[in-house]
Design a protein around this motif. Structure first.
Motif, short mmCIF file in Angstrom:
data_model
loop_
_atom_site.label_atom_id
_atom_site.label_comp_id
_atom_site.label_asym_id
_atom_site.label_seq_id
_atom_site.Cartn_x
_atom_site.Cartn_y
_atom_site.Cartn_z
N LEU A 1 56.88 -23.34 20.19
CA LEU A 1 56.39 -23.96 21.83
C LEU A 1 55.03 -23.53 21.47
N ASP A 2 54.15 -24.86 21.68
CA ASP A 2 52.60 -25.05 21.72
C ASP A 2 52.96 -25.53 22.89
N GLU A 3 51.99 -25.41 23.29
CA GLU A 3 51.26 -25.98 25.30
C GLU A 3 50.82 -26.54 25.53
N ARG A 4 49.82 -26.55 24.38
CA ARG A 4 48.42 -27.20 24.25
C ARG A 4 48.82 -29.22 23.50
N SER A 5 49.54 -28.94 22.97
CA SER A 5 50.36 -29.84 22.54
C SER A 5 51.63 -30.58 23.19
N MET A 6 52.14 -29.82 23.76
CA MET A 6 53.42 -29.92 24.48
C MET A 6 54.69 -30.21 22.93
N GLN A 7 54.71 -29.77 22.03
CA GLN A 7 55.28 -30.08 20.53
C GLN A 7 56.81 -28.82 20.73
N ILE A 8 57.28 -29.44 19.99
CA ILE A 8 58.21 -28.10 20.12
C ILE A 8 59.03 -28.31 18.74
N LYS A 9 58.80 -27.21 17.71
CA LYS A 9 59.12 -28.02 15.92
C LYS A 9 60.34 -26.10 15.40
N LEU A 10 61.12 -26.41 14.25
CA LEU A 10 62.09 -26.30 14.30
C LEU A 10 61.45 -25.63 12.71
N GLY A 11 61.12 -24.56 12.61
CA GLY A 11 60.60 -24.00 11.12
C GLY A 11 59.13 -25.13 11.28
N ASP A 12 58.45 -25.68 10.31
CA ASP A 12 57.43 -25.82 10.32
C ASP A 12 58.14 -27.93 10.71
N ALA A 13 59.15 -28.43 11.24
CA ALA A 13 58.73 -29.71 11.71
C ALA A 13 59.28 -29.85 12.94
N PRO A 14 58.53 -30.73 13.28
CA PRO A 14 58.44 -30.91 14.59
C PRO A 14 59.50 -31.60 15.08
N VAL A 15 60.41 -30.53 16.40
CA VAL A 15 61.93 -31.87 17.16
C VAL A 15 61.49 -32.87 17.99
N GLU A 16 61.65 -33.71 17.84
CA GLU A 16 61.66 -34.49 19.79
C GLU A 16 62.36 -34.31 20.35
N MET A 17 61.75 -34.18 21.34
CA MET A 17 61.67 -33.63 22.70
C MET A 17 61.25 -34.94 24.03
N THR A 18 62.47 -34.84 25.09
CA THR A 18 61.76 -35.60 26.41
C THR A 18 61.56 -34.46 27.48
N ALA A 19 60.51 -35.49 27.81
CA ALA A 19 60.18 -34.13 29.27
C ALA A 19 60.18 -33.58 29.57
N ILE A 20 62.26 -33.47 29.86
CA ILE A 20 63.03 -31.95 30.61
C ILE A 20 63.60 -31.31 29.60
N GLU A 21 63.44 -32.23 29.02
CA GLU A 21 63.82 -31.13 27.82
C GLU A 21 63.09 -30.43 27.05
N TYR A 22 61.69 -30.45 27.46
CA TYR A 22 60.39 -29.30 26.84
C TYR A 22 60.46 -28.60 28.33
N ARG A 23 60.40 -28.80 29.25
CA ARG A 23 60.61 -28.07 30.41
C ARG A 23 61.81 -27.16 30.14
#
Length: 220
Positions: free
Chosen positions: A134-156
């Motif tokens: 989880l990268d707080e600056r970019s608000m991005q979740i990754k699984l391994g090296d692959a970004p995972v598309e998340m909604t705002a609620i899922e990210y929270r």
């Protein structure tokens, strides 16, 4: 995560609240010291943004009362008066950091992220747990090296559980930090967790029946 914003200037409060929401936080905004003291003493927040120049009960007094009551929530003090003596007063009263007005919103957000990281014993803005990062600056979740598309609620949801990894978090606590005081159906958290499991793996979030949910510390 849930942030308490204590600021009596409506324009400034509005600007900060919008930035916090855009960054994935749930925000409770209060404009006076009495309400802020009560709310901060009775409810849990990931951090507090506290204006020291409040009308009536001033911010320094609010902060001192919280600390006297054993409330250790991280506090970023804000003030239009940037003298060194007031900064010393704020730190001595229990503030974890101090930011004079006017400030750049980017600096406020960076200081807030730093406060929350330090409160959970982390130094980096990137949190890794097993294959999930989880990268707080970019608000991005990754699984391994692959970004995972998340909604705002899922990210929270993922952000809060990863900050509390290794701990069982009650469903009611999760709801507060994800939805705030908005009314949700009783199964909203279960549905949300089901969606997240489909995206990053069924075993990442564990259920403790009757207690809550847990992200095990896979780095331990």
């Amino acid at each position: 995560m849930r942030i308490l914003l204590v600021e009596d200037d409506e324009r400034i409060a509005g600007d900060i609240a919008r930035a916090l929401v855009e960054a994935g936080y749930v925000v409770e905004t209060i404009g006076n010291g009495e309400e802020a003291w009560f709310l901060g003493d009775t409810e849990d927040f990931a951090a507090v943004l506290l204006d020291l120049g409040l009308p009536g009960l001033d911010g320094l007094t609010v902060l001192e009362r919280w600390r006297e009551q054993g409330r250790n929530t991280p506090v970023l003090a804000l003030s239009a008066r940037g003298s060194w003596s007031e900064r010393v007063q704020g730190i001595d009263a229990g503030a974890d950091d101090y930011l004079p007005k006017p400030f750049r919103m980017e600096e406020l957000m960076a200081r807030l992220r730093s406060l929350i990281r330090r409160s959970t014993g982390r130094a980096s803005s990137v949190t890794r747990n097993g294959r999930v990062s989880l990268d707080e600056r970019s608000m991005q979740i990754k699984l391994g090296d692959a970004p995972v598309e998340m909604t705002a609620i899922e990210y929270r949801l993922i952000a809060y559980l990863m900050h509390r990894r290794g701990e069982v978090v009650a469903q009611s606590e999760l709801a507060e930090h994800i939805y705030g005081h908005d009314q949700q159906q009783s199964n909203a958290i279960e549905v949300l967790i089901g969606r997240v499991r489909k995206k990053i793996g069924a075993g990442f979030i564990e259920t403790r029946r009757g207690f809550g949910y847990l992200v095990p510390d896979h780095d331990a």
